[in-house]
Structure formats: C-alpha cells, structure tokens
Design a protein around this motif. Sequence first.
Motif, PDB file in Angstrom:
ATOM      1  N   GLN A 170      33.968   3.100 -41.338  1.00  0.00           N
ATOM      2  CA  GLN A 170      33.166   2.460 -40.285  1.00  0.00           C
ATOM      3  C   GLN A 170      33.786   1.142 -39.843  1.00  0.00           C
ATOM      4  OE1 GLN A 170      32.024   3.746 -43.108  1.00  0.00           O
ATOM      5  NE2 GLN A 170      30.119   4.885 -42.795  1.00  0.00           N
ATOM      6  N   ILE A 171      34.302   0.368 -40.815  1.00  0.00           N
ATOM      7  CA  ILE A 171      34.914  -0.920 -40.473  1.00  0.00           C
ATOM      8  C   ILE A 171      36.152  -0.719 -39.604  1.00  0.00           C
ATOM      9  CG2 ILE A 171      36.112  -2.931 -41.435  1.00  0.00           C
ATOM     10  CD1 ILE A 171      34.246  -2.748 -43.852  1.00  0.00           C
ATOM     11  N   SER A 172      36.951   0.287 -39.939  1.00  0.00           N
ATOM     12  CA  SER A 172      38.184   0.523 -39.178  1.00  0.00           C
ATOM     13  C   SER A 172      37.887   0.920 -37.739  1.00  0.00           C
ATOM     14  CB  SER A 172      39.019   1.611 -39.856  1.00  0.00           C
ATOM     15  OG  SER A 172      38.296   2.834 -39.905  1.00  0.00           O
ATOM     16  N   VAL A 173      36.684   1.501 -37.500  1.00  0.00           N
ATOM     17  CA  VAL A 173      36.310   1.898 -36.140  1.00  0.00           C
ATOM     18  C   VAL A 173      35.596   0.765 -35.410  1.00  0.00           C
ATOM     19  CG1 VAL A 173      34.864   3.465 -34.775  1.00  0.00           C
ATOM     20  CG2 VAL A 173      36.187   4.346 -36.711  1.00  0.00           C
ATOM     21  N   GLU A 174      34.597   0.160 -36.067  1.00  0.00           N
ATOM     22  CA  GLU A 174      33.758  -0.843 -35.421  1.00  0.00           C
ATOM     23  C   GLU A 174      34.381  -2.241 -35.408  1.00  0.00           C
ATOM     24  OE1 GLU A 174      31.055  -0.187 -33.794  1.00  0.00           O
ATOM     25  OE2 GLU A 174      31.070   1.947 -34.328  1.00  0.00           O
ATOM     26  N   LEU A 240      17.806  -4.811 -46.224  1.00  0.00           N
ATOM     27  CA  LEU A 240      18.097  -4.352 -44.863  1.00  0.00           C
ATOM     28  C   LEU A 240      17.475  -2.983 -44.595  1.00  0.00           C
ATOM     29  CD1 LEU A 240      21.865  -5.371 -44.430  1.00  0.00           C
ATOM     30  CD2 LEU A 240      19.859  -6.469 -43.405  1.00  0.00           C
ATOM     31  N   TRP A 241      17.543  -2.098 -45.578  1.00  0.00           N
ATOM     32  CA  TRP A 241      16.982  -0.756 -45.395  1.00  0.00           C
ATOM     33  C   TRP A 241      15.476  -0.812 -45.134  1.00  0.00           C
ATOM     34  CZ3 TRP A 241      13.413   1.931 -48.503  1.00  0.00           C
ATOM     35  CH2 TRP A 241      13.194   3.251 -48.113  1.00  0.00           C
ATOM     36  N   THR A 252      21.777   5.243 -47.111  1.00  0.00           N
ATOM     37  CA  THR A 252      22.568   4.259 -46.350  1.00  0.00           C
ATOM     38  C   THR A 252      22.536   2.874 -46.982  1.00  0.00           C
ATOM     39  OG1 THR A 252      20.673   3.752 -44.915  1.00  0.00           O
ATOM     40  CG2 THR A 252      22.175   5.503 -44.188  1.00  0.00           C
ATOM     41  N   VAL A 253      21.824   2.726 -48.103  1.00  0.00           N
ATOM     42  CA  VAL A 253      21.708   1.407 -48.735  1.00  0.00           C
ATOM     43  C   VAL A 253      23.080   0.838 -49.109  1.00  0.00           C
ATOM     44  CG1 VAL A 253      20.977   0.248 -50.864  1.00  0.00           C
ATOM     45  CG2 VAL A 253      19.343   1.571 -49.548  1.00  0.00           C
ATOM     46  N   LEU A 254      23.955   1.684 -49.642  1.00  0.00           N
ATOM     47  CA  LEU A 254      25.290   1.194 -50.016  1.00  0.00           C
ATOM     48  C   LEU A 254      26.064   0.723 -48.796  1.00  0.00           C
ATOM     49  CD1 LEU A 254      26.499   3.652 -52.818  1.00  0.00           C
ATOM     50  CD2 LEU A 254      25.807   1.257 -53.035  1.00  0.00           C
ATOM     51  N   LEU A 255      25.938   1.440 -47.688  1.00  0.00           N
ATOM     52  CA  LEU A 255      26.583   0.998 -46.454  1.00  0.00           C
ATOM     53  C   LEU A 255      26.030  -0.348 -46.014  1.00  0.00           C
ATOM     54  CD1 LEU A 255      28.315   1.381 -43.892  1.00  0.00           C
ATOM     55  CD2 LEU A 255      26.379   2.639 -42.897  1.00  0.00           C
ATOM     56  N   MET A 256      24.713  -0.504 -46.138  1.00  0.00           N
ATOM     57  CA  MET A 256      24.093  -1.771 -45.735  1.00  0.00           C
ATOM     58  C   MET A 256      24.509  -2.906 -46.660  1.00  0.00           C
ATOM     59  SD  MET A 256      20.295  -0.516 -44.570  1.00  0.00           S
ATOM     60  CE  MET A 256      20.104   0.671 -43.239  1.00  0.00           C
ATOM     61  N   LEU A 287      28.185  -2.455 -37.981  1.00  0.00           N
ATOM     62  CA  LEU A 287      28.137  -1.442 -39.048  1.00  0.00           C
ATOM     63  C   LEU A 287      26.780  -0.753 -39.123  1.00  0.00           C
ATOM     64  CD1 LEU A 287      30.180  -3.235 -41.865  1.00  0.00           C
ATOM     65  CD2 LEU A 287      30.944  -1.559 -40.180  1.00  0.00           C
ATOM     66  N   LEU A 288      25.692  -1.498 -38.928  1.00  0.00           N
ATOM     67  CA  LEU A 288      24.377  -0.859 -38.931  1.00  0.00           C
ATOM     68  C   LEU A 288      24.212   0.067 -37.739  1.00  0.00           C
ATOM     69  CD1 LEU A 288      21.989  -3.789 -40.003  1.00  0.00           C
ATOM     70  CD2 LEU A 288      22.989  -1.994 -41.423  1.00  0.00           C
ATOM     71  N   GLY A 289      24.939  -0.239 -36.663  1.00  0.00           N
ATOM     72  CA  GLY A 289      24.863   0.595 -35.470  1.00  0.00           C
ATOM     73  C   GLY A 289      25.406   1.984 -35.662  1.00  0.00           C
ATOM     74  N   THR A 290      26.056   2.234 -36.809  1.00  0.00           N
ATOM     75  CA  THR A 290      26.548   3.588 -37.090  1.00  0.00           C
ATOM     76  C   THR A 290      25.458   4.485 -37.663  1.00  0.00           C
ATOM     77  OG1 THR A 290      27.284   2.978 -39.328  1.00  0.00           O
ATOM     78  CG2 THR A 290      28.863   2.684 -37.524  1.00  0.00           C
ATOM     79  N   VAL A 291      24.327   3.891 -38.088  1.00  0.00           N
ATOM     80  CA  VAL A 291      23.249   4.701 -38.671  1.00  0.00           C
ATOM     81  C   VAL A 291      21.915   4.492 -37.960  1.00  0.00           C
ATOM     82  CG1 VAL A 291      24.316   4.782 -40.957  1.00  0.00           C
ATOM     83  CG2 VAL A 291      22.762   2.898 -40.404  1.00  0.00           C
ATOM     84  N   MET A 292      21.887   3.638 -36.942  1.00  0.00           N
ATOM     85  CA  MET A 292      20.655   3.392 -36.191  1.00  0.00           C
ATOM     86  C   MET A 292      21.030   2.909 -34.796  1.00  0.00           C
ATOM     87  SD  MET A 292      19.383  -0.251 -37.883  1.00  0.00           S
ATOM     88  CE  MET A 292      19.494   0.348 -39.578  1.00  0.00           C
TER      89      MET A 292
END
Length: 346
Positions: A170-174, A240-241, A252-256, A287-292
């Motif tokens: 996600q970081i490499s894209v966003e 955040l979740w 998605t908690v780990l991503l957050m 990064l949050l925009g990838t799941v919401m």
Amino acid sequence: MPADAHEPRSTEIEAPAPQSSKSRSWPRRRSLSIALVAVRWLLITAVVASAIWYFVRMWDDVQQALLQMQPWRVIASFAVLLVGLALNVLSWTTILRGLGHPVPVVRGAQIMLVGQLGKYIPGSVWAYLAQMELGRQYGVARARVLVTSLYAAGIGVVCSLILGALALPQISVEHPQLLWLFVLLPIGLVCLHPAVMTWMANLALRVFRRPPLDHRVELRTIARAVLLCLASYATYGVHLWLLSDAGVPFTTVLLMAAAIGVGFTAGLLAFVLPSGVGVREAVLIGLLGTVMPVAEASAVSLVSRGMFTAGDLLMAGAAALAAAVMHRRLHAQDVRTTEYSDVAGS
C-alpha cells in the motif's frame, strides 16, 4: 593600678575576616538556581498553553466529524488510545531505568508526558528541553533524560517501520516517496544493540559532564521497551478501527497500526511543524483510503488527531496530579537517587 591603665585604647575597628570563596559564591549560586527554576516553569507553562490552544483551535472541525460516528465506538476508541499512551510511558520509563536511574513510574510519567507537550510548539526541540528540565528538577541528569527521549524516539521509528513492512504494498502505491524511510530500519536496529546504546549514552553523559554508566545496558531492557512500543502501536491501530465504519473488518487493524506508525515517523522528521501536523494525516488518509472511502479516512484522521491531543493533555494532567498527591514519597525517592546536590533541599 595596672601598667596599661593609662595607655590609650585603640579606636580602630577590627577588620572582619575575609569570607571564604564558598560563602561568597553561595548568593550567586542561589540566584542562578532561582532563575533556572523560573525559566523551567515558564517553559512548562508555554508548552501546556500551546497544547491547549492547538486543541481548542481544531475542536470545531473535530466536533463535526464526531457527529458522524457512533458514540460508543468513539468512547471505546478514546479509552484504547489512553491505554496506548500508558504503554508508551512504560516504554520510556524502562529505557530511563536501563540507563541507570531507578525512577518511579509516576515520576517518569510526569517527566515524559508533561515534557512531550512541547511537541505542540513548532520545533521538536521544545519537547526535549521541557523533559530535560523536568528531569533536572527531580534529580535526573539532563543528559540521561535526553538520551532516554532520543532512544524512545528511535525505538518508535524502528517499531513503526517493522509494522510498516506489513503495509509495503500500500505504501509503495499511495506514498512511494516514503519508501526511503525503510533505510532507517537497519540503522535503528544497529543503534539498539546494547554495546552501541551504552557507548552513545556514555558519550552524551560525558558531554554533559556527568558520570558514565556503571553497567552495560541490558538486552532485556531494550527488548521490553521495544515490545511495549509495539503493543502501543497495536492499540493505536484498534483506536483507528473503532473510529471507522462498522463495516471495516477487524483484520485491517495491523494495516492501521502500520499506517499510524509510519505517519508518526514521517511527522517526527517534519520537526518544524507542531506534532507533525499535516504530514501524519496525509499518510493516514492515503493508507486508510485503501480500506475505506477517502472522506471517511479524512474524518477518522481528523478525529484521531484531536483525540491524541486531548489524550496527551489528560494523561499529562493525571501524571502531574498523581505526582502532587504522592509528593512526599516521590521526593524521598528523588533525594535517594538524585544526581544533583540541590534536590535534597528543594
């Protein structure tokens, strides 16, 4: 009649004995001490006032975002956030103890939490200065507090990048511009080696003319601080979740957690901004925009920023209040472990 009865008496007054250099320097040292205490309290007042002003200024925007969220999730999110802040305090105190000063948790929390409010003044140096002066007030060497805070920041960077590795796609894209941050990971891991950490701590103590450590920093001390920091980031992920929509899966908690960790690191490097404002939010939203939806990610980021500011103020106030209630016990400990002679009489 005595032979000296008619001798004239001397009218000269005997000159007083010259004062010792110690007695002459005492008023000067006393004046300097009073001036330093005044500066210390002015700094702390400015730091707290800046944090309060920052929170008041953003409250209207935060309030609008809060109205769109479920009340129970907001309350639970704030409670979890406070747990994360407490874990961060334990990590900081663990490092300070490992560097040779057995400070009680309440005193460590007071020094760390009240001092870190300086991050709300542009330029991160104010947080370090406030922590150093608070530590000095309670008998902890300024150099020891500075090294503790720097290492706590370093451990925070290392832990954020460890978690950030989970979100590399996600970081490499966003945010591909943030990929260079991961160059810091091997450097940080080397600096956490007990031999390197001990050497750097002794170097700082020598610069401040304080005695070196009488022991090597233990690996278990570093490991405990790292684990507490990772646990702190994990709770921030839950925080955040809980602020997100109920439809966002818990997986998605780990991503957050990774998002907020990398956001903290990016904000730390943007030290000219108060508490990295803007930088952390940009990373979080991306990064949050990838799941919401992006609009929801923006609201979550804004409310999270307000909660962190409120949490910093609440925890700092609670630590200061607890220290005031436990004043006698804490002062006795300060005197037993002080690195400055004037603390015993303060």
